[in-house]
Motif scaffolding. Structure first.
Motif, PDB file in Angstrom:
ATOM      1  N   ALA A 135       6.023   3.309 -12.689  1.00  0.00           N
ATOM      2  CA  ALA A 135       5.166   2.134 -12.880  1.00  0.00           C
ATOM      3  C   ALA A 135       6.017   0.868 -12.890  1.00  0.00           C
ATOM      4  CB  ALA A 135       4.369   2.262 -14.171  1.00  0.00           C
ATOM      5  N   ASN A 136       7.215   0.961 -13.437  1.00  0.00           N
ATOM      6  CA  ASN A 136       8.111  -0.195 -13.456  1.00  0.00           C
ATOM      7  C   ASN A 136       8.474  -0.625 -12.035  1.00  0.00           C
ATOM      8  OD1 ASN A 136       9.707  -2.157 -14.942  1.00  0.00           O
ATOM      9  ND2 ASN A 136      11.469  -1.066 -14.108  1.00  0.00           N
ATOM     10  N   ASP A 137       8.731   0.342 -11.159  1.00  0.00           N
ATOM     11  CA  ASP A 137       9.043   0.015  -9.763  1.00  0.00           C
ATOM     12  C   ASP A 137       7.855  -0.688  -9.103  1.00  0.00           C
ATOM     13  OD1 ASP A 137      11.570   1.223  -9.940  1.00  0.00           O
ATOM     14  OD2 ASP A 137      10.781   3.165  -9.296  1.00  0.00           O
ATOM     15  N   PHE A 138       6.650  -0.184  -9.360  1.00  0.00           N
ATOM     16  CA  PHE A 138       5.452  -0.794  -8.789  1.00  0.00           C
ATOM     17  C   PHE A 138       5.245  -2.189  -9.368  1.00  0.00           C
ATOM     18  CE2 PHE A 138       0.752  -1.260  -8.369  1.00  0.00           C
ATOM     19  CZ  PHE A 138       0.701  -1.234  -6.983  1.00  0.00           C
ATOM     20  N   GLY A 165      -4.809   4.122  -6.432  1.00  0.00           N
ATOM     21  CA  GLY A 165      -5.126   5.276  -5.592  1.00  0.00           C
ATOM     22  C   GLY A 165      -6.341   5.028  -4.714  1.00  0.00           C
ATOM     23  N   TRP A 166      -7.398   4.448  -5.291  1.00  0.00           N
ATOM     24  CA  TRP A 166      -8.594   4.141  -4.502  1.00  0.00           C
ATOM     25  C   TRP A 166      -8.257   3.174  -3.377  1.00  0.00           C
ATOM     26  CZ3 TRP A 166     -11.397   2.848  -9.638  1.00  0.00           C
ATOM     27  CH2 TRP A 166     -11.761   4.025 -10.283  1.00  0.00           C
ATOM     28  N   TRP A 167      -7.448   2.168  -3.699  1.00  0.00           N
ATOM     29  CA  TRP A 167      -7.070   1.178  -2.698  1.00  0.00           C
ATOM     30  C   TRP A 167      -6.195   1.803  -1.617  1.00  0.00           C
ATOM     31  CZ3 TRP A 167      -2.056  -1.328  -2.427  1.00  0.00           C
ATOM     32  CH2 TRP A 167      -2.005  -2.329  -1.452  1.00  0.00           C
ATOM     33  N   ALA A 168      -5.253   2.659  -2.030  1.00  0.00           N
ATOM     34  CA  ALA A 168      -4.323   3.271  -1.076  1.00  0.00           C
ATOM     35  C   ALA A 168      -5.049   4.135  -0.044  1.00  0.00           C
ATOM     36  CB  ALA A 168      -3.282   4.104  -1.821  1.00  0.00           C
ATOM     37  N   VAL A 169      -6.183   4.725  -0.423  1.00  0.00           N
ATOM     38  CA  VAL A 169      -6.930   5.579   0.517  1.00  0.00           C
ATOM     39  C   VAL A 169      -8.087   4.833   1.177  1.00  0.00           C
ATOM     40  CG1 VAL A 169      -6.282   7.726  -0.647  1.00  0.00           C
ATOM     41  CG2 VAL A 169      -8.433   6.583  -1.260  1.00  0.00           C
ATOM     42  N   GLY A 170      -8.219   3.539   0.901  1.00  0.00           N
ATOM     43  CA  GLY A 170      -9.237   2.736   1.554  1.00  0.00           C
ATOM     44  C   GLY A 170     -10.602   2.750   0.897  1.00  0.00           C
ATOM     45  N   LYS A 200       0.836  -1.198   0.000  1.00  0.00           N
ATOM     46  CA  LYS A 200       0.000   0.000   0.000  1.00  0.00           C
ATOM     47  C   LYS A 200       0.879   1.259   0.000  1.00  0.00           C
ATOM     48  CE  LYS A 200      -4.091  -0.183   1.662  1.00  0.00           C
ATOM     49  NZ  LYS A 200      -5.324  -0.204   2.453  1.00  0.00           N
ATOM     50  N   ASP A 201       1.992   1.207   0.735  1.00  0.00           N
ATOM     51  CA  ASP A 201       2.927   2.335   0.725  1.00  0.00           C
ATOM     52  C   ASP A 201       3.496   2.545  -0.680  1.00  0.00           C
ATOM     53  OD1 ASP A 201       2.561   2.748   3.446  1.00  0.00           O
ATOM     54  OD2 ASP A 201       4.302   1.540   4.013  1.00  0.00           O
ATOM     55  N   LEU A 202       3.831   1.448  -1.362  1.00  0.00           N
ATOM     56  CA  LEU A 202       4.343   1.562  -2.729  1.00  0.00           C
ATOM     57  C   LEU A 202       3.271   2.107  -3.675  1.00  0.00           C
ATOM     58  CD1 LEU A 202       6.516  -1.647  -3.190  1.00  0.00           C
ATOM     59  CD2 LEU A 202       7.279   0.705  -2.937  1.00  0.00           C
ATOM     60  N   ALA A 203       2.020   1.681  -3.484  1.00  0.00           N
ATOM     61  CA  ALA A 203       0.932   2.194  -4.329  1.00  0.00           C
ATOM     62  C   ALA A 203       0.794   3.698  -4.154  1.00  0.00           C
ATOM     63  CB  ALA A 203      -0.378   1.486  -3.993  1.00  0.00           C
ATOM     64  N   LYS A 204       0.866   4.168  -2.916  1.00  0.00           N
ATOM     65  CA  LYS A 204       0.787   5.616  -2.653  1.00  0.00           C
ATOM     66  C   LYS A 204       1.934   6.345  -3.348  1.00  0.00           C
ATOM     67  CE  LYS A 204      -1.530   5.144   1.800  1.00  0.00           C
ATOM     68  NZ  LYS A 204      -1.374   5.214   3.266  1.00  0.00           N
ATOM     69  N   MET A 205       3.131   5.750  -3.280  1.00  0.00           N
ATOM     70  CA  MET A 205       4.284   6.373  -3.925  1.00  0.00           C
ATOM     71  C   MET A 205       4.117   6.409  -5.439  1.00  0.00           C
ATOM     72  SD  MET A 205       7.249   4.744  -1.476  1.00  0.00           S
ATOM     73  CE  MET A 205       8.621   5.347  -2.429  1.00  0.00           C
ATOM     74  N   TRP A 206       3.532   5.358  -6.025  1.00  0.00           N
ATOM     75  CA  TRP A 206       3.318   5.322  -7.468  1.00  0.00           C
ATOM     76  C   TRP A 206       2.271   6.350  -7.877  1.00  0.00           C
ATOM     77  CZ3 TRP A 206      -0.408   1.753 -10.305  1.00  0.00           C
ATOM     78  CH2 TRP A 206      -0.267   1.896 -11.687  1.00  0.00           C
ATOM     79  N   VAL A 207       1.181   6.418  -7.125  1.00  0.00           N
ATOM     80  CA  VAL A 207       0.095   7.352  -7.440  1.00  0.00           C
ATOM     81  C   VAL A 207       0.583   8.800  -7.377  1.00  0.00           C
ATOM     82  CG1 VAL A 207      -2.127   8.225  -6.580  1.00  0.00           C
ATOM     83  CG2 VAL A 207      -1.746   5.769  -6.782  1.00  0.00           C
TER      84      VAL A 207
END
Length: 147
Positions: A74-77, A115-120, A61-68
């Protein structure tokens, strides 16, 4: 040993992380606990059941926030997605390998889901099912030579 003062008859000790399904440490079944408090002894049992929900590691989830927020690419994610597939945290149906695909690709618009997932706004299960669908339909391509 877990030492927490108990001030009520019923005390919850929630896990800070999801229990990984099928791990050699926590298989479904019934477990027993024995307690001693101020010289009094007691025991109880609890059962772990597979509710069919998916629990993703907290770090993704932390990585998703960083990607968003464009702090990683996107490659890192995609490396994290590949790891979760390899570790069978996310299970994908068999797909034919694309001989031209040299790396995992994730379209930019998939950031909305992350993004939706990262914010719940959506839970782990919904996010994982969306990833499974996007992989199955070829919208996200995965380097299957490493999977």
């Amino acid at each position: 040993m877990f030492q927490t003062p108990i001030s009520q008859e019923y005390t919850e000790f929630p896990s800070p992380f999801p229990i990984e399904s099928g791990s050699p440490v926590w298989l479904t079944g019934t477990y027993g606990l024995e307690f001693e408090y101020s010289g009094a002894k007691s025991s109880t049992q609890f059962t772990l059941e597979d509710a069919g929900k998916i629990g993703l590691p907290f770090w993704i989830k932390d990585l998703a926030k960083m990607w968003v927020t464009d702090r990683i690419t996107a490659n890192d994610f995609s490396v994290a997605i590949e790891y979760m597939i390899n570790a069978e945290i996310i299970k994908i149906p068999y797909t034919e390998a694309d001989s031209d695909a040299s790396a995992t690709t994730i379209p930019e618009w998939v950031k909305n889901n992350a993004g939706w997932w990262a914010v719940g706004a959506i839970n782990d299960t919904e996010f994982t099912l969306a990833l499974q669908y996007l992989i199955k339909t070829g919208i996200i391509t995965v380097n299957l030579s490493q999977v």
